[in-house]
Enzyme design. Structure first.
Site, short mmCIF file in Angstrom:
data_model
loop_
_atom_site.label_atom_id
_atom_site.label_comp_id
_atom_site.label_asym_id
_atom_site.label_seq_id
_atom_site.Cartn_x
_atom_site.Cartn_y
_atom_site.Cartn_z
CG ASP A 54 -7.75 2.71 -2.73
OD1 ASP A 54 -8.03 1.74 -2.42
OD2 ASP A 54 -8.47 3.70 -2.34
CG ASP A 68 -6.67 0.44 5.01
OD1 ASP A 68 -5.81 0.13 5.87
OD2 ASP A 68 -7.28 -0.33 4.37
#
Length: 379
Positions: free
Chosen positions: A268, A94
């Site tokens: 996720d 991320d």
């Protein structure tokens, strides 16, 4: 050719869900797919070998946490995140944005980036699109995420409008700063809160920048699930059909099914590993809280329909004892089970798409799991 590509296999005639394959420099994986979260270069309590055994194909690393500890320079020196943690499959990192906006109350957002305080020691830090790209280039993940502004939910319309415009400007800066496009694919993140027109604007603006993949961000942050489903359904129509679509932060079984139906490919969430550490287990009959006294002498496995290592070898009574005694092995066993459960669910979703029966599968699963199909409670 971009580092990551999407191959469409088929569309479910019953539901419209997509079956596909995402190809990366470290291997390919079928979608829809759930990605276990390895925040600090480890999926808590799990070895890479165990992740392979439960058929995890791609895992996440967290840019914010790895930047602060051990430092992206150390990971770069080790040859990148894959070598550092001995995982040879795909990795997604991320951007660090979500942590900056969620962990630090003392933050100042400017056009340049975000100034904030370290979440443990209070020291002053600064993260910008360029810095996020530098860290992620050093980490060497297969999929990198653009640095975006994550507005809280709910937020004032005008604030969210300015926020998505800044996210687009930051996305352009991320593309300019990205040093390794032939090795790493940079995905754009669509924002817009719970405003359909802003989600549409954000999607269209980012699609013009021609990222190799797109994520929907800013959902699964406490809003009611029907709101999330509505936003996903609305946003999906503005996302390219020939690129991967990633819904960030979603990991409850009902939401994985509902959002696969709505055309998402990748998911996720820390949910399965986080609740495992509290002794909460996902089973085909619903959630099971292993600390409950009624399991003290229960010699059955966590889930009699499960073929994971935990369920094949250990009883509810034993796992309850370990969790109550705060033994690490208990957390390992519940983590293995929960991740196996979700990865098997995704396999079942993919099979149902192949057979054009995902809506039938949803009904069967919800009935067994104890969810009302029309009005699923928050799981």
């Amino acid at each position: 050719m971009p580092a990551v590509t999407y191959e469409h296999i088929k569309t479910c005639k019953q539901s419209g869900a997509r079956l596909g394959i995402v190809h990366t420099p470290h291997g390919s994986f079928e979608t829809p797919m759930f990605m276990p979260v390895g925040t600090k270069a480890t999926v808590k309590t799990m070895s890479p070998e165990e992740l392979r055994q439960i058929e995890a194909k791609i895992i996440l690393g967290n840019t914010y946490h790895l930047w602060l500890q051990p430092g992206n320079d150390i990971i770069k020196h080790a040859g990148g995140l894959h070598k550092f943690m001995n995982w040879d499959g795909p990795i997604l990192t991320d951007s660090g944005g979500f942590q900056v906006f969620s962990l630090s109350n003392l933050r100042k957002i400017t056009e340049e980036g975000v100034e904030f305080r370290h979440h443990t020691n209070g020291s002053k830090l600064f993260l910008s699109p360029e810095k996020s790209m530098q860290i992620q280039n050093d980490l060497g993940s297969d999929i990198m995420m653009a640095f975006d502004e994550c507005p809280p939910m709910p937020a004032e319309y005008d604030y969210v409008k300015k926020s998505i415009e800044r996210t687009t400007r930051w996305a352009k800066r991320c593309l300019d700063a990205h040093q390794r496009p032939e090795d790493q694919a940079l995905f754009g993140i669509i924002q817009g809160g719970e405003h359909e027109d802003l989600r549409e604007q954000s999607a269209k603006d980012l699609v013009e920048l021609d990222f190799p993949g797109y994520a929907i961000g800013g959902l699964s942050v406490g809003e009611p699930k029907p709101v999330m489903y509505k936003m996903v359904e609305h946003t999906e129509q503005f996302m390219p059909k020939d690129k991967p679509r990633y819904l960030m932060g979603v990991g409850s079984p009902d939401a994985l099914i509902e959002c696969s139906i709505r055309g998402m490919d990748m998911f996720d969430c820390v949910l399965p590993t986080r609740i495992a550490r509290n002794g909460t287990c996902m089973t085909s009959q619903g959630r099971l809280v292993i600390k409950n006294a009624k399991f003290a002498d229960d010699l059955r496995p966590l889930d009699e329909n499960c073929d994971c290592y935990t369920c094949q070898n250990y009883s509810r009574a034993y796992i309850r004892h370990l969790i109550k005694a705060e033994e690490t092995f208990g957390i390992r066993l519940t983590t293995i089970h929960n991740l196996h459960f979700l990865l098997k669910l995704m396999e079942d979703i993919r099979q149902a798409i192949r057979e054009d029966r995902l809506l039938d599968f949803k009904e069967e699963f919800f009935e067994q799991y104890g969810l009302n199909v029309e009005n699923p409670k928050n799981f």
